[in-house]
Design an enzyme around this catalytic site. Structure first.
Site, PDB file in Angstrom:
ATOM      1  N   LYS A  49       0.837  -1.208   0.000  1.00  0.00           N
ATOM      2  CA  LYS A  49       0.000   0.000   0.000  1.00  0.00           C
ATOM      3  C   LYS A  49       0.873   1.260   0.000  1.00  0.00           C
ATOM      4  CE  LYS A  49      -3.706  -2.575   2.221  1.00  0.00           C
ATOM      5  NZ  LYS A  49      -4.407  -2.963   3.443  1.00  0.00           N
ATOM      6  N   GLN A  93      -4.201  -1.578   9.658  1.00  0.00           N
ATOM      7  CA  GLN A  93      -4.102  -2.921   9.084  1.00  0.00           C
ATOM      8  C   GLN A  93      -4.670  -3.958  10.063  1.00  0.00           C
ATOM      9  OE1 GLN A  93      -2.925  -3.544   5.830  1.00  0.00           O
ATOM     10  NE2 GLN A  93      -3.847  -5.531   6.275  1.00  0.00           N
ATOM     11  N   ASP A 116     -10.941   2.698   4.031  1.00  0.00           N
ATOM     12  CA  ASP A 116     -11.197   1.258   3.990  1.00  0.00           C
ATOM     13  C   ASP A 116     -12.700   0.972   3.883  1.00  0.00           C
ATOM     14  OD1 ASP A 116      -9.086  -0.499   3.818  1.00  0.00           O
ATOM     15  OD2 ASP A 116      -8.583  -0.369   5.955  1.00  0.00           O
TER      16      ASP A 116
END
Ligand code: NAD
Length: 290
Positions: A49, A93, A116
């Site tokens: 990412k 994460q 997200d």
């Protein structure tokens, strides 16, 4: 369907759009990513990412926190990032250490920075068809279907898995009243009876259950489209790393029957990152009028 290729095309487009923003003196998109502990798979995901941000020309800040960080310390860090105008998108994460509530973490991130797409407000808006951030993996799948012009209208989609991050949202997104959508969706899970028969009726199968090579040829209709979301590390002594990555689909067995199929790796994985980058760009652009 080649996720690497399509993901690269999405990132190239974002790079051009970012260059235009820079030439116009506008803000550069900035993603803040939090990694807790040193789980090998999480390290890999987060570094892809961060690498994608730098390829595109986004700013990124990687915040590494110890496994022993308290929930309160993490929530305080998120509040700090929420208040930092320069940060456009925040991601934490997953999975988190057991002593930290995933739900509290998700709900602490401002919906305006929820790249997200996991915040209940983002999910609620998605369900109602309002502008929002789509969760990255299902959004990546939509981008892939769109790229390959896969018809979804009137098709029967069978989703295997009902998690909040993949199965549930993709089932809602594919039933919405616009392309790619207008499908008739069946959501299957660990308590579904006659899964084989249901899968055999599917025009499109989205496998997101986390069981390596679960989907076999005798579950797939001739000409079906198969999207493999699964990523599982399976011990493999032939590999230097000691493991290989397996999807939820037995690719060798199934691929001959499919009109389209995604490989693992190189399918949905790279598309998830491309979708996250799209969301980060959007979060930044939304500030233009402020
Ligand atoms: P999860 O464990 O949260 O959910 C799995 C779902 O599968 C559950 O709803 C469960 O009911 C269902 N299930 C389990 N066994 C089943 C069975 N035998 N028959 C039918 N349904 C069954 O998993 P998740 O977070 O949704 O992830 C699923 C897989 O996708 C994992 O391999 C994960 O690593 C992978 N994943 C990949 C990406 C990506 O970017 N490619 C992103 C997220 C998750």
């Amino acid at each position: 369907m080649d996720g690497k290729l399509v993901s690269q095309a999405v990132k190239d487009r974002l790079k051009q759009q970012t260059e235009v923003r820079i030439s116009e003196g506008k803000k550069i998109p900035h993603l803040a990513a939090i990694l807790i502990g040193n789980n090998g798979a999480s390290e890999t995901y987060i570094s892809s990412k961060v690498k994608s941000c730098s390829e595109i020309g986004f700013k990124s800040t990687l915040i590494r926190l110890s496994e022993s960080i308290s929930e309160l310390q993490l929530l305080n860090k998120l509040t700090e990032l929420n208040e930092d105008f320069d940060v456009d998108g925040i991601l934490v994460q997953l999975p988190l250490p057991k002593h930290i509530s995933e739900q509290k973490v998700i709900e602490t991130i401002y919906p305006s920075k929820d790249v997200d797409g996991f915040h209940p407000e983002s999910v609620g808006r998605m369900v109602q068809g309002l502008p929002t951030f789509y969760p990255a993996t299902p959004y990546g799948i939509l981008l892939l279907l769109e790229h390959y012009k896969v018809e979804t209208k009137g098709k029967h989609v069978v989703v295997i898995g009902r998690s909040n991050i993949v199965g549930r949202p993709i089932s809602i997104m594919l039933s919405k009243n616009e392309y790619p959508g207008n499908a008739t969706v069946t959501v299957c899970h660990s308590h579904t009876s006659h899964l084989n028969e249901i899968c055999l009726q599917a025009d499109i199968i989205i496998a997101a259950l986390g069981k390596p090579e679960f989907l076999k040829a005798d579950m797939v209709k001739q000409g079906a489209v198969v999207v493999d979301v699964g990523i599982t590390r399976v011990e493999d002594q032939r590999k230097k790393s000691g493991f290989s990555i397996k999807g939820d689909v037995d690719f060798q067995d199934v691929s001959d029957k499919c009109s389209f199929i995604t490989p693992v790796p190189g399918g949905v994985g790279p598309m998830t990152i491309a979708a996250l980058m799209m969301n980060t760009f959007k979060a930044c652009a939304a500030k233009d009028s402020i």
